[in-house]
Motif scaffolding. Structure first.
Motif, PDB file in Angstrom:
ATOM      1  N   UNK A   1     -16.835  13.919 -31.546  1.00 24.43           N
ATOM      2  CA  UNK A   1     -17.434  15.246 -31.710  1.00 24.43           C
ATOM      3  C   UNK A   1     -16.917  16.156 -30.604  1.00 24.43           C
ATOM      4  N   UNK A   2     -16.436  17.340 -30.974  1.00 21.78           N
ATOM      5  CA  UNK A   2     -15.792  18.201 -29.990  1.00 21.78           C
ATOM      6  C   UNK A   2     -16.787  19.116 -29.295  1.00 21.78           C
ATOM      7  N   UNK A   3     -16.266  20.038 -28.476  1.00 21.34           N
ATOM      8  CA  UNK A   3     -17.125  20.907 -27.682  1.00 21.34           C
ATOM      9  C   UNK A   3     -17.430  22.227 -28.371  1.00 21.34           C
ATOM     10  N   UNK A   4     -17.263  22.323 -29.668  1.00 20.65           N
ATOM     11  CA  UNK A   4     -17.566  23.562 -30.395  1.00 20.65           C
ATOM     12  C   UNK A   4     -18.773  23.388 -31.305  1.00 20.65           C
ATOM     13  N   UNK A   5     -19.706  22.599 -30.865  1.00 22.10           N
ATOM     14  CA  UNK A   5     -20.907  22.327 -31.659  1.00 22.10           C
ATOM     15  C   UNK A   5     -21.724  23.596 -31.851  1.00 22.10           C
ATOM     16  N   UNK A   6     -22.369  23.700 -33.007  1.00 22.27           N
ATOM     17  CA  UNK A   6     -23.248  24.830 -33.279  1.00 22.27           C
ATOM     18  C   UNK A   6     -24.689  24.358 -33.313  1.00 22.27           C
ATOM     19  N   UNK A   7     -25.600  25.290 -33.545  1.00 22.32           N
ATOM     20  CA  UNK A   7     -27.020  24.973 -33.501  1.00 22.32           C
ATOM     21  C   UNK A   7     -27.458  24.061 -34.637  1.00 22.32           C
ATOM     22  N   UNK A   8     -26.593  23.863 -35.663  1.00 16.17           N
ATOM     23  CA  UNK A   8     -27.024  23.028 -36.779  1.00 16.17           C
ATOM     24  C   UNK A   8     -27.069  21.543 -36.426  1.00 16.17           C
ATOM     25  N   UNK A   9     -26.693  21.189 -35.202  1.00 16.69           N
ATOM     26  CA  UNK A   9     -26.834  19.794 -34.788  1.00 16.69           C
ATOM     27  C   UNK A   9     -28.269  19.472 -34.402  1.00 16.69           C
ATOM     28  N   UNK A  10     -29.084  20.493 -34.177  1.00 21.98           N
ATOM     29  CA  UNK A  10     -30.475  20.257 -33.788  1.00 21.98           C
ATOM     30  C   UNK A  10     -31.199  19.529 -34.912  1.00 21.98           C
ATOM     31  N   UNK A  28     -25.523  24.811 -22.687  1.00 18.73           N
ATOM     32  CA  UNK A  28     -25.119  24.679 -21.284  1.00 18.73           C
ATOM     33  C   UNK A  28     -26.323  24.301 -20.438  1.00 18.73           C
ATOM     34  N   UNK A  29     -26.101  23.408 -19.476  1.00 18.34           N
ATOM     35  CA  UNK A  29     -27.152  23.007 -18.532  1.00 18.34           C
ATOM     36  C   UNK A  29     -26.616  23.224 -17.123  1.00 18.34           C
ATOM     37  N   UNK A  30     -26.835  24.447 -16.542  1.00 17.81           N
ATOM     38  CA  UNK A  30     -26.329  24.732 -15.191  1.00 17.81           C
ATOM     39  C   UNK A  30     -26.895  23.748 -14.183  1.00 17.81           C
ATOM     40  N   UNK A  31     -26.188  23.490 -13.099  1.00 21.48           N
ATOM     41  CA  UNK A  31     -24.939  24.159 -12.707  1.00 21.48           C
ATOM     42  C   UNK A  31     -23.684  23.466 -13.247  1.00 21.48           C
ATOM     43  N   UNK A  32     -23.842  22.376 -14.013  1.00 25.11           N
ATOM     44  CA  UNK A  32     -22.676  21.628 -14.485  1.00 25.11           C
ATOM     45  C   UNK A  32     -22.069  22.339 -15.688  1.00 25.11           C
ATOM     46  N   UNK A  33     -20.775  22.546 -15.662  1.00 25.65           N
ATOM     47  CA  UNK A  33     -20.091  23.267 -16.741  1.00 25.65           C
ATOM     48  C   UNK A  33     -19.971  22.406 -17.989  1.00 25.65           C
ATOM     49  N   UNK A  34     -19.723  23.080 -19.117  1.00 25.72           N
ATOM     50  CA  UNK A  34     -19.469  22.383 -20.373  1.00 25.72           C
ATOM     51  C   UNK A  34     -20.710  22.200 -21.221  1.00 25.72           C
ATOM     52  N   UNK A  68     -32.641  12.601 -22.590  1.00 30.87           N
ATOM     53  CA  UNK A  68     -31.421  12.535 -21.777  1.00 30.87           C
ATOM     54  C   UNK A  68     -30.498  13.686 -22.179  1.00 30.87           C
ATOM     55  N   UNK A  69     -29.598  14.057 -21.258  1.00 30.85           N
ATOM     56  CA  UNK A  69     -28.492  14.967 -21.576  1.00 30.85           C
ATOM     57  C   UNK A  69     -27.219  14.144 -21.685  1.00 30.85           C
ATOM     58  N   UNK A  70     -26.461  14.346 -22.761  1.00 26.88           N
ATOM     59  CA  UNK A  70     -25.274  13.541 -23.028  1.00 26.88           C
ATOM     60  C   UNK A  70     -24.140  14.449 -23.478  1.00 26.88           C
ATOM     61  N   UNK A  71     -22.935  14.130 -23.077  1.00 24.07           N
ATOM     62  CA  UNK A  71     -21.765  14.863 -23.531  1.00 24.07           C
ATOM     63  C   UNK A  71     -21.523  14.557 -25.013  1.00 24.07           C
ATOM     64  N   UNK A  72     -21.131  15.565 -25.804  1.00 27.33           N
ATOM     65  CA  UNK A  72     -20.928  15.365 -27.246  1.00 27.33           C
ATOM     66  C   UNK A  72     -19.940  14.257 -27.588  1.00 27.33           C
TER      67      UNK A  72
END
Length: 424
Positions: A1-10, A28-34, A68-72
């Motif tokens: 899964x790439x970094x162009x996710x939209x809100x329909x993943x909710x 986005x979850x500051x201060x970490x980018x991406x 948890x917060x996880x990278x896509x």
């Protein structure tokens, strides 16, 4: 899964290293980018927080360590139904080895076979498949419209338990293409259901067995969807924290077996709401915390109008401690089989054979107890022992062999409602 996710993943269901979760946040979850996904784990011990980070609430969890917060790119969003079927059942063509002996493992036993490849290939032809098991195959929906119906027209039984289906609409999209479907297992999919809007009906014209254990479905949602199950015979609803909130009206009228096990919020008053299902023959109430039952429409020695077709009742692993519970079961007009293991009443100080004998004597029409048949000689012995054990108490209460002098008081009759008929 790439970094162009939209809100329909909710709301989407995902799998991460074998653990299942629901996406509650994307952003986005500051201060970490991406980009990050905020997920709520099915197993709350897998998480680290409640959806908050450095004082900001990004999403909410039912458990303080459920999120948890996880990278896509770490998340598996699953595959379509047909992709999963092909991954599981279709074999790649290889060199023909017909005529050669091969060793194949069936169960735990190695079996020598000739030409086994050709048999496997024949079974794997999708158009001929009637039974499919896709348990834990990360199925997230139907996939391309119409593709299932075209590729798998003969399917009658499907196990879709523990997958990534997130809504009832996704189930309907699959079922719409399986017109011969008779058995469907959806256990361990956390499904959301449409609220307030009419549910598509007639989607399961042939469905006879539906398993919805640990799906989070509510009783209102069961009744809302049940119009689409016109010939359903078996419904399994184990471990859903169910409250039976209303009486089925014009739905579930064909159900013969209903499993409500491990729903600890159900009590005897809620059971009365399903007491007039006309064809209900088997009712499974294991591990619901049940301790008492009373049929107020039937007095001592009479049959209740409730549960008119009930033949087999399972009340294992409950809190039944009083013989009054067993007395009430004799009021059920069609009851022939009972399982009541691991209750205080059956695990108490009396010997197991004594307890068994008392239950047999108290329920006159019982033919099977705890999956063991009751032969006629065992019934005769149990009833004779029962008469002997309480004979003096019966006489002291006013009982007498002479019908004109037989006047046992109400307290004895309430404790031993069958005793009179055994003595006279």
């Amino acid at each position: 899964m790439n970094d162009t996710l939209t809100s329909d993943v909710i709301g989407r269901r995902v799998e991460v290293n074998g653990e299942h979760a629901t996406v509650r946040f994307s952003g986005i979850v500051p201060p970490v980018a991406g980009l990050w996904l905020g997920v709520e784990w099915d197993n709350p011990e897998r998480g680290k927080h409640d959806g908050s980070h450095e004082g900001t609430v990004y999403f909410k969890c039912r458990h303080p360590t459920g999120g948890s917060f996880i990278r896509p790119n770490k998340v598996n969003f699953g595959v379509g139904f047909l992709t999963a079927v092909k991954n599981r059942y279709v074999l790649e063509d290889g060199p023909e080895e017909d005529g050669k002996e091969q060793i194949v493992i069936i169960g735990n036993k190695p079996v020598e076979t000739i030409g086994f490849d050709s048999i496997i290939k024949q079974q794997s032809q999708l158009s001929k498949l009637q039974e499919i098991s896709l348990r834990n195959c990360a199925v997230n929906g139907a996939g391309d419209k119409g593709a299932i119906a075209k590729a798998c027209p003969s399917i009658r039984k499907v196990d879709l338990s523990r997958n990534l289906l997130s809504s009832w609409d996704e189930v309907l999209d699959i079922a719409d293409q399986l017109k011969h479907l008779e058995v469907l297992n959806l256990s361990e999919n956390k499904l959301s259901f449409p609220s307030g809007s009419p549910v598509r009906t007639g989607t399961f014209p042939a469905l006879k067995v539906l398993v919805l254990n640990r799906t989070g479905i509510t009783w209102a949602e069961v009744l809302q969807c049940a119009a689409g199950w016109p010939v359903l015979e078996e419904l399994y609803l184990k471990s859903n924290d169910l409250l039976i909130s209303e009486r089925p009206a014009d739905v579930l009228q064909t159900v013969k077996l209903l499993d409500l096990s491990s729903n600890q919020l159900i009590d005897e008053n809620q059971l009365f709401l399903i007491a007039y299902l006309p064809r209900l023959e088997q009712l499974i109430l294991s591990d619901i915390g049940l301790s008492s039952i009373h049929f107020p429409d039937a007095g001592t020695g009479h049959k209740t109008s409730m549960f008119p077709s009930l033949q087999y009742l399972v009340v294992n692993d409950n809190q039944i401690s009083q013989w009054s519970f067993i007395n009430e079961l004799d009021k059920l007009p069609s009851l022939q089989a009972l399982s009541c293991s691991r209750n205080p009443l059956t695990e108490g100080s009396k010997a197991a054979h004594t307890t068994r004998g008392l239950i047999i004597a108290k329920i006159g029409q019982l033919k099977t107890l705890n999956k063991c048949e009751i032969p006629p000689e065992e019934r005769r012995g149990a009833e004779l022992d029962y008469r002997k054990a309480f004979g003096n108490e019966w006489k002291a209460a006013g009982g007498h062999q002479d019908p004109d002098r037989n006047r046992p008081h109400a307290e004895f009759l309430a404790a031993h409602p069958r005793y009179q008929s055994l003595c006279l």
